[in-house]
Write a protein that holds these residues in place. Structure first.
Motif, PDB file in Angstrom:
ATOM      1  N   ARG A 115       9.264  -4.436  24.145  1.00  0.00           N
ATOM      2  CA  ARG A 115       8.321  -4.562  23.026  1.00  0.00           C
ATOM      3  C   ARG A 115       7.689  -3.197  22.772  1.00  0.00           C
ATOM      4  N   TYR A 116       7.490  -2.899  21.464  1.00  0.00           N
ATOM      5  CA  TYR A 116       6.991  -1.581  21.095  1.00  0.00           C
ATOM      6  C   TYR A 116       5.776  -1.723  20.178  1.00  0.00           C
ATOM      7  N   GLN A 117       4.941  -0.722  20.237  1.00  0.00           N
ATOM      8  CA  GLN A 117       3.851  -0.599  19.264  1.00  0.00           C
ATOM      9  C   GLN A 117       4.195   0.581  18.367  1.00  0.00           C
ATOM     10  N   VAL A 118       4.213   0.354  17.061  1.00  0.00           N
ATOM     11  CA  VAL A 118       4.659   1.360  16.101  1.00  0.00           C
ATOM     12  C   VAL A 118       3.489   1.774  15.225  1.00  0.00           C
ATOM     13  N   HIS A 119       3.053   3.023  15.377  1.00  0.00           N
ATOM     14  CA  HIS A 119       2.040   3.586  14.490  1.00  0.00           C
ATOM     15  C   HIS A 119       2.737   4.412  13.418  1.00  0.00           C
ATOM     16  N   PHE A 120       2.309   4.238  12.188  1.00  0.00           N
ATOM     17  CA  PHE A 120       2.847   5.041  11.090  1.00  0.00           C
ATOM     18  C   PHE A 120       1.683   5.748  10.410  1.00  0.00           C
ATOM     19  N   TYR A 121       1.677   7.083  10.484  1.00  0.00           N
ATOM     20  CA  TYR A 121       0.608   7.893   9.926  1.00  0.00           C
ATOM     21  C   TYR A 121       1.067   8.513   8.604  1.00  0.00           C
ATOM     22  N   ALA A 122       0.241   8.371   7.582  1.00  0.00           N
ATOM     23  CA  ALA A 122       0.576   8.928   6.263  1.00  0.00           C
ATOM     24  C   ALA A 122      -0.711   9.271   5.539  1.00  0.00           C
ATOM     25  N   THR A 123      -0.576   9.909   4.401  1.00  0.00           N
ATOM     26  CA  THR A 123      -1.730  10.207   3.550  1.00  0.00           C
ATOM     27  C   THR A 123      -1.443   9.700   2.143  1.00  0.00           C
ATOM     28  N   THR A 124      -2.510   9.611   1.359  1.00  0.00           N
ATOM     29  CA  THR A 124      -2.337   9.118  -0.012  1.00  0.00           C
ATOM     30  C   THR A 124      -1.536  10.087  -0.874  1.00  0.00           C
ATOM     31  N   ALA A 125      -1.294  11.304  -0.376  1.00  0.00           N
ATOM     32  CA  ALA A 125      -0.462  12.244  -1.133  1.00  0.00           C
ATOM     33  C   ALA A 125       0.979  11.763  -1.245  1.00  0.00           C
ATOM     34  N   SER A 126       1.408  10.915  -0.294  1.00  0.00           N
ATOM     35  CA  SER A 126       2.775  10.377  -0.334  1.00  0.00           C
ATOM     36  C   SER A 126       2.773   8.874  -0.606  1.00  0.00           C
ATOM     37  N   ALA A 127       1.751   8.420  -1.337  1.00  0.00           N
ATOM     38  CA  ALA A 127       1.614   6.985  -1.593  1.00  0.00           C
ATOM     39  C   ALA A 127       2.825   6.403  -2.297  1.00  0.00           C
ATOM     40  N   ASP A 128       3.487   7.204  -3.139  1.00  0.00           N
ATOM     41  CA  ASP A 128       4.645   6.704  -3.866  1.00  0.00           C
ATOM     42  C   ASP A 128       5.810   6.389  -2.938  1.00  0.00           C
ATOM     43  N   LYS A 129       5.829   7.014  -1.741  1.00  0.00           N
ATOM     44  CA  LYS A 129       6.920   6.806  -0.796  1.00  0.00           C
ATOM     45  C   LYS A 129       6.563   5.815   0.314  1.00  0.00           C
ATOM     46  N   PHE A 130       5.373   5.984   0.939  1.00  0.00           N
ATOM     47  CA  PHE A 130       5.095   5.120   2.090  1.00  0.00           C
ATOM     48  C   PHE A 130       4.877   3.668   1.686  1.00  0.00           C
ATOM     49  N   SER A 131       4.516   3.437   0.419  1.00  0.00           N
ATOM     50  CA  SER A 131       4.319   2.061  -0.036  1.00  0.00           C
ATOM     51  C   SER A 131       5.617   1.259  -0.009  1.00  0.00           C
ATOM     52  N   THR A 132       6.760   1.934  -0.104  1.00  0.00           N
ATOM     53  CA  THR A 132       8.045   1.238   0.008  1.00  0.00           C
ATOM     54  C   THR A 132       8.680   1.418   1.387  1.00  0.00           C
ATOM     55  N   PHE A 133       8.264   2.470   2.106  1.00  0.00           N
ATOM     56  CA  PHE A 133       8.826   2.672   3.448  1.00  0.00           C
ATOM     57  C   PHE A 133       8.275   1.644   4.444  1.00  0.00           C
ATOM     58  N   LEU A 134       6.999   1.313   4.329  1.00  0.00           N
ATOM     59  CA  LEU A 134       6.399   0.366   5.278  1.00  0.00           C
ATOM     60  C   LEU A 134       7.094  -0.997   5.264  1.00  0.00           C
ATOM     61  N   PRO A 135       7.356  -1.602   4.074  1.00  0.00           N
ATOM     62  CA  PRO A 135       8.114  -2.869   4.079  1.00  0.00           C
ATOM     63  C   PRO A 135       9.509  -2.709   4.676  1.00  0.00           C
ATOM     64  N   LEU A 136      10.145  -1.560   4.419  1.00  0.00           N
ATOM     65  CA  LEU A 136      11.471  -1.317   5.004  1.00  0.00           C
ATOM     66  C   LEU A 136      11.393  -1.286   6.527  1.00  0.00           C
ATOM     67  N   LEU A 137      10.358  -0.634   7.057  1.00  0.00           N
ATOM     68  CA  LEU A 137      10.175  -0.550   8.510  1.00  0.00           C
ATOM     69  C   LEU A 137       9.935  -1.937   9.108  1.00  0.00           C
ATOM     70  N   GLU A 138       9.088  -2.721   8.464  1.00  0.00           N
ATOM     71  CA  GLU A 138       8.788  -4.064   8.969  1.00  0.00           C
ATOM     72  C   GLU A 138      10.009  -4.980   8.878  1.00  0.00           C
ATOM     73  N   ASN A 139      10.775  -4.853   7.789  1.00  0.00           N
ATOM     74  CA  ASN A 139      11.980  -5.664   7.650  1.00  0.00           C
ATOM     75  C   ASN A 139      13.027  -5.287   8.693  1.00  0.00           C
ATOM     76  N   THR A 140      13.082  -4.015   9.046  1.00  0.00           N
ATOM     77  CA  THR A 140      14.018  -3.575  10.085  1.00  0.00           C
ATOM     78  C   THR A 140      13.698  -4.236  11.417  1.00  0.00           C
ATOM     79  N   ILE A 141      12.416  -4.275  11.764  1.00  0.00           N
ATOM     80  CA  ILE A 141      12.004  -4.912  13.025  1.00  0.00           C
ATOM     81  C   ILE A 141      12.297  -6.411  12.977  1.00  0.00           C
ATOM     82  N   THR A 142      12.068  -7.036  11.815  1.00  0.00           N
ATOM     83  CA  THR A 142      12.351  -8.468  11.677  1.00  0.00           C
ATOM     84  C   THR A 142      13.837  -8.753  11.875  1.00  0.00           C
ATOM     85  N   ARG A 143      14.710  -7.891  11.322  1.00  0.00           N
ATOM     86  CA  ARG A 143      16.150  -8.091  11.492  1.00  0.00           C
ATOM     87  C   ARG A 143      16.570  -7.923  12.959  1.00  0.00           C
ATOM     88  N   ILE A 144      15.920  -6.998  13.641  1.00  0.00           N
ATOM     89  CA  ILE A 144      16.222  -6.818  15.074  1.00  0.00           C
ATOM     90  C   ILE A 144      15.845  -8.076  15.840  1.00  0.00           C
TER      91      ILE A 144
END
Length: 368
Positions: A115-144
């Motif tokens: 089991r892992y704890q995953v921290h993802f650090y970002a800033t609002t300067a990349s809001a256009d990217k992390f807003s879609t990366f976070l669901p991708l990251l969570e979906n990856t863990i769900t598929r695992i």
């Protein structure tokens, strides 16, 4: 006895002659075949990708041997970058150059599960990217989890940590590209048509009868184009800033540096226009020549979408184009707060292109 006149044979003769004329026209071939093919190829590359490109750094001390990271590395649009320099990494985060920093910590490990704890650090300067990366990251863990048949949220949980900095808006990417688009179009098409028509109408030949030097003719005509296009740049930036909150980090200082950068770029782009006006034999051949120069830059130089969206093999070509370096420098100055002195790599490449282009223009340019 003479045969009756055949309208059908006349029709075929006219069709054959007309088809030959069309095929011999560079404009017809390029606009009908070349341009649509280029658009299909470019948007095919973009459409064939698996979404936006994410640049992710791994935090120092993060677990690098785990199933979550292995799964993320299988995505072609996720690129892991070097994170050794913590100061540079923080600057990249604040300026939106990277999507975020991933820190994966192993908290439970038994013979049958981890089991892992995953921290993802970002800033609002990349809001256009992390807003879609976070669901991708969570979906990856769900598929695992599903693959392991362990139920939901057993492999790890994601803890996003978003720091507030300047918000990166779509206009902050689009406006520099559109300004570059305008400068390149004016520099190539405007100069090419202007000097071709001056030759055709014998205006330049009449100038020869006066004490006006060739240099004064070129500089005078060119300077009028520069003044007009810089006025256009002021209007574009003004509307973008006041109507759509386009970012000018240091206010008037940033605006003045953008104008200097635009002046340098416009001089370079005008050199392409001189080349086209020298190559063109007729006015109708100017658009094909000009578009061969401008179209690849419009599509490949980060004008409408990031260069990172293209396949890796195509990106070196994208990074050879002069418009790419104008767009990069413009975005660094406007949003990241860089100064002209910080953009010497981009300005240096523009000046190198300028030297090459004007050497060619001097050899090709015709006065009559």
């Amino acid at each position: 006895m003479s045969q009756p006149y055949s309208q059908f044979r006349a029709l075929l003769a006219i069709t054959r002659a007309s088809l030959k004329a069309v095929l011999r026209s560079p404009s017809a071939v390029i606009f009908s075949i070349f341009f649509p093919l280029i658009f299909i190829l470019v948007f095919g590359f973009i459409g064939g990708s698996s979404g936006p490109t994410y640049r992710i750094a791994l935090a120092h001390g993060s677990d690098t041997s785990n199933i979550i990271l292995d799964s993320l590395k299988k995505f072609s649009n996720i690129r892991f970058v070097n994170a050794d320099d913590s100061v540079a990494l923080d600057a990249d985060l604040r300026k939106g150059r990277i999507t975020g920093v991933l820190d994966i910590t192993r908290i439970i490990e038994t013979s049958d599960q981890a089991r892992y704890q995953v921290h993802f650090y970002a800033t609002t300067a990349s809001a256009d990217k992390f807003s879609t990366f976070l669901p991708l990251l969570e979906n990856t863990i769900t598929r695992i989890d599903r693959a392991r048949m362990q139920g939901a949220s057993t492999t790890g949980n994601v803890i996003p940590v978003i720091r507030q900095v300047r918000k990166y808006r779509t206009i902050d990417f689009i406006l520099p590209g559109q300004l570059g688009f305008s400068l390149l179009s004016a520099g190539v098409f405007g100069v090419a048509f202007l000097f071709f028509n001056l030759r055709q109408q014998l205006v330049i030949k009449r100038f020869f009868a006066t004490p006006v030097s060739k240099t004064a003719i070129v500089l005078g005509e060119g300077l009028s184009r520069v003044i007009f296009q810089l006025l256009t740049a002021i209007i574009i930036i003004g509307i973008g800033h006041f109507a759509f909150q386009f970012t000018l980090v240091h206010g008037w200082m940033t605006f003045l540096e953008i104008m200097v950068l635009s002046f340098i770029a416009l001089l370079v782009f005008m050199g392409f226009g001189f080349i086209v006006s020298g190559l063109a034999k007729t006015e109708g051949s100017i658009p094909p020549f000009a578009n061969i120069i401008t179209l690849p830059q419009f599509l490949l130089a980060g004008t409408f979408f990031s260069v990172d969206a293209f396949p890796a093999w195509l990106q070196p070509l994208c990074r050879m184009l002069p418009l790419t370096y104008f767009n990069d420098a413009m975005r660094k100055i406007a949003f990241e707060g860089a100064h002209l002195t910080d953009c010497w790599p981009q300005i240096g490449v523009l000046l190198l292109w300028g030297a090459i282009v004007y050497i060619a223009a001097i050899k090709i340019f015709k006065w009559e």
